[in-house]
Scaffold this motif. Sequence first.
Motif, mmCIF file in Angstrom:
data_model
loop_
_atom_site.group_PDB
_atom_site.id
_atom_site.type_symbol
_atom_site.label_atom_id
_atom_site.label_comp_id
_atom_site.label_asym_id
_atom_site.label_seq_id
_atom_site.Cartn_x
_atom_site.Cartn_y
_atom_site.Cartn_z
ATOM 1 N N LEU A 200 67.611 18.376 75.333
ATOM 2 C CA LEU A 200 66.342 19.012 75.684
ATOM 3 C C LEU A 200 65.223 18.010 75.485
ATOM 4 N N VAL A 201 64.538 17.673 76.572
ATOM 5 C CA VAL A 201 63.397 16.760 76.514
ATOM 6 C C VAL A 201 62.132 17.581 76.739
ATOM 7 N N ILE A 202 61.260 17.597 75.729
ATOM 8 C CA ILE A 202 59.986 18.309 75.815
ATOM 9 C C ILE A 202 58.889 17.257 75.859
ATOM 10 N N SER A 203 58.035 17.373 76.849
ATOM 11 C CA SER A 203 56.965 16.379 76.983
ATOM 12 C C SER A 203 55.630 17.076 77.178
ATOM 13 N N GLY A 204 54.603 16.333 76.930
ATOM 14 C CA GLY A 204 53.281 16.774 77.327
ATOM 15 C C GLY A 204 53.055 16.441 78.795
ATOM 16 N N VAL A 205 51.944 16.925 79.327
ATOM 17 C CA VAL A 205 51.491 16.543 80.654
ATOM 18 C C VAL A 205 49.991 16.841 80.690
ATOM 19 N N ASN A 206 49.256 16.191 81.548
ATOM 20 C CA ASN A 206 47.809 16.390 81.599
ATOM 21 C C ASN A 206 47.442 17.836 81.975
ATOM 22 N N GLU B 19 48.805 9.395 83.617
ATOM 23 C CA GLU B 19 48.953 10.271 84.770
ATOM 24 C C GLU B 19 50.056 9.791 85.710
ATOM 25 N N LEU B 20 50.831 10.748 86.213
ATOM 26 C CA LEU B 20 51.815 10.502 87.252
ATOM 27 C C LEU B 20 51.491 11.395 88.449
ATOM 28 N N PRO B 21 51.849 10.988 89.667
ATOM 29 C CA PRO B 21 51.549 11.833 90.828
ATOM 30 C C PRO B 21 52.170 13.225 90.714
ATOM 31 N N ASN B 22 53.432 13.272 90.246
ATOM 32 C CA ASN B 22 54.114 14.558 90.098
ATOM 33 C C ASN B 22 55.241 14.379 89.088
ATOM 34 N N GLN B 23 54.894 14.507 87.814
ATOM 35 C CA GLN B 23 55.870 14.270 86.759
ATOM 36 C C GLN B 23 57.033 15.257 86.854
ATOM 37 N N HIS B 24 56.724 16.514 87.137
ATOM 38 C CA HIS B 24 57.764 17.535 87.230
ATOM 39 C C HIS B 24 58.789 17.185 88.315
ATOM 40 N N VAL C 96 66.419 13.850 87.601
ATOM 41 C CA VAL C 96 67.354 13.341 86.597
ATOM 42 C C VAL C 96 67.858 14.439 85.674
ATOM 43 N N SER C 97 67.162 15.552 85.600
ATOM 44 C CA SER C 97 67.569 16.648 84.714
ATOM 45 C C SER C 97 68.238 17.758 85.511
ATOM 46 N N LEU C 98 68.978 18.600 84.804
ATOM 47 C CA LEU C 98 69.571 19.766 85.461
ATOM 48 C C LEU C 98 68.504 20.771 85.866
ATOM 49 N N TRP C 99 67.401 20.782 85.114
ATOM 50 C CA TRP C 99 66.328 21.747 85.362
ATOM 51 C C TRP C 99 65.064 21.220 84.698
ATOM 52 N N SER C 100 63.946 21.284 85.398
ATOM 53 C CA SER C 100 62.658 20.871 84.848
ATOM 54 C C SER C 100 61.640 21.975 85.114
ATOM 55 N N HIS C 101 60.796 22.240 84.131
ATOM 56 C CA HIS C 101 59.844 23.347 84.266
ATOM 57 C C HIS C 101 58.499 22.966 83.645
ATOM 58 N N THR C 102 57.434 23.350 84.305
ATOM 59 C CA THR C 102 56.084 23.200 83.761
ATOM 60 C C THR C 102 55.638 24.544 83.198
ATOM 61 N N LEU C 103 55.297 24.560 81.932
ATOM 62 C CA LEU C 103 54.848 25.798 81.286
ATOM 63 C C LEU C 103 53.377 26.021 81.622
ATOM 64 N N HIS C 104 53.091 27.000 82.481
ATOM 65 C CA HIS C 104 51.717 27.259 82.900
ATOM 66 C C HIS C 104 51.033 28.335 82.071
ATOM 67 N N VAL D 149 67.839 18.888 80.149
ATOM 68 C CA VAL D 149 66.806 19.701 80.782
ATOM 69 C C VAL D 149 65.447 19.229 80.271
ATOM 70 N N HIS D 150 64.389 19.585 81.008
ATOM 71 C CA HIS D 150 63.052 19.078 80.681
ATOM 72 C C HIS D 150 62.036 20.203 80.776
ATOM 73 N N ILE D 151 61.178 20.278 79.766
ATOM 74 C CA ILE D 151 60.037 21.193 79.786
ATOM 75 C C ILE D 151 58.786 20.366 79.545
ATOM 76 N N GLU D 152 57.786 20.516 80.405
ATOM 77 C CA GLU D 152 56.514 19.846 80.173
ATOM 78 C C GLU D 152 55.442 20.899 79.880
ATOM 79 N N VAL D 153 54.592 20.566 78.908
ATOM 80 C CA VAL D 153 53.557 21.502 78.462
ATOM 81 C C VAL D 153 52.195 20.845 78.676
ATOM 82 N N PRO D 154 51.367 21.376 79.571
ATOM 83 C CA PRO D 154 50.039 20.800 79.803
ATOM 84 C C PRO D 154 49.183 20.851 78.534
ATOM 85 N N LEU D 155 48.273 19.890 78.431
ATOM 86 C CA LEU D 155 47.430 19.784 77.226
ATOM 87 C C LEU D 155 46.639 21.061 76.977
ATOM 88 N N ASP D 156 46.138 21.708 78.006
ATOM 89 C CA ASP D 156 45.349 22.914 77.797
ATOM 90 C C ASP D 156 46.223 24.108 77.420
#
Length: 526
Positions: free
Chosen positions: A94-100, A114-119, A125-133, A157-164
């Motif tokens: 499980l890879v948990i990352s931040g995102v802007n 910043e990346l154009p589209n990190q998700h 590369v992951s089985l599943w990636s999700h942005t927590l909105h 799997v990957h979950i990215e959590v925006p700073l806000d």
Amino acid sequence: MKTVGEALIAHLEKRGVDTIFGIPGVHTVEMYRGLADSAIRHITPRHEQSAGFMADGYARATGKPGVCLLITGPGVTNAITSMAQARADSVPMLVISGVNRVATHGHEEGFLHELPNQHAMMSEVSLWSHTLHRAEDLDRVLTRAFTVMTSARPGPVHIEVPLDVMKQMVDVPDLLPPLPQPTRPAIEPLLETARLLNAAQRPLILAGGGAVGAASALRVLAERFDAPVVTTTNARGILGGSPLELCASPSLASVRKVMAEADVVLGVGTQFGRTDYDMYEDGGSPDLSYLIRIDCDAAQISRGRVPDLPIVADAAIAIAALVDVTGGISKTHDAEQRVMDCLDAAIAEIGETYAAQIAMLHMIRDVIPGVRIVGDSTQAVYAGNLVCQMNRPRSWFNAATGYGALGFGAPAAIGAALGDPEAPVVCLTGDGGLQFVMSELGTAMDEKTPVIFVVWNNNGYQEIERFMVDNAIKPEGVKPTAPNFLQVAQAYGMPGERIEGTATLASALERAKAAGSAYLIDMIVD
């Protein structure tokens, strides 16, 4: 009420996570708010790629998911290599990352990391990636993440959590949603498998890394039908030193002969991947008379060798059920003699150089009882992937199959030692591979992990040089200068020694054991 960052840590703790690998940054500090007061141990590697490899080693040693906490941008891009290795070898991560901040996504206005589209990038590369909105989705997103990476074919799997979103407030429920139970097989294919194995004159079992959780039951089944068990790299030691384990690569002609002679073959948790079954790319893997294949993933079971009888089910459950329905059966097929003959032929086939290296690996196994050998892509590890007998499951793994990432050995060994501190760990790495991750010697000292690092030091990429020569290519780029590894280790406070050749390795290992800390043996080989 907690912030999403705090609630995330609480959720992970409730799900049994005890270790997180990561390097904090401004894009993840909110998630660290709840970490210091939790029971979760935080490990700080020197590089995010190593964080992923440590999580990989932890997962392979324990059977539990490895967890990384990484910053957006360069943090996750640095970890892509280790995630790809985990995906190739079906390792739950499980890879948990931040995102802007959400409002900045897609605008490319030059925000930090910043990346154009990190998700989108991580989805590849992951089985599943999700942005927590939304904060209120945290619970179900984590449930889905654990479901995806531990059900069917495991992987990252990957979950990215925006700073806000990290700062939004959310409740942490007392009870978390249950995860789906492993897939159970239908009774009909099990009864048919039992009938076929009972009627077979030369039954054979092919066991891959997915069979590790079924080790005890698989041994009972093999003994009941007197069937040799060919083990791929990630299944070595699955029968705990049983004379029925044919611990040699199915890429070898001697093993392929045994496969071709079998009238019924049971494949358990094996991908039939090319680096296991056709590593020399000679196309010589034999047709199988009748193949029964047990795999937890319906999609995977249709790749590679299409079976005559597919069983989509968790390997541990399926093999235990097979043991139940075959009670009272006892067959004799002279399997032990066939295994011995095949192993003798395999050693003769690979030649004296590899045979000597395999003898060295067996010496390490015997000098350090219960040892787990974690390898990088280096000559002695290639030899062990061809033939190597280990005494328990999860005691031999490396990155010299599948994705084949260099630099895996040292951080994965540290992760394995952290996950299973009762088992001694030897990291067998080359001078080239160690230079990818040399700074992780400092992590081993920081975390007091008594890994013994054995450096197979031939001063370059000798295996690649040989391949160039064999193909009439003038060697180029294969002689990167190695540092004085002993001095590097000493700079981190790690004891060690330099030896010439393998003759004195046993005594050096004894001294390393006695040191009670991480230890480096720089072994100069020709």
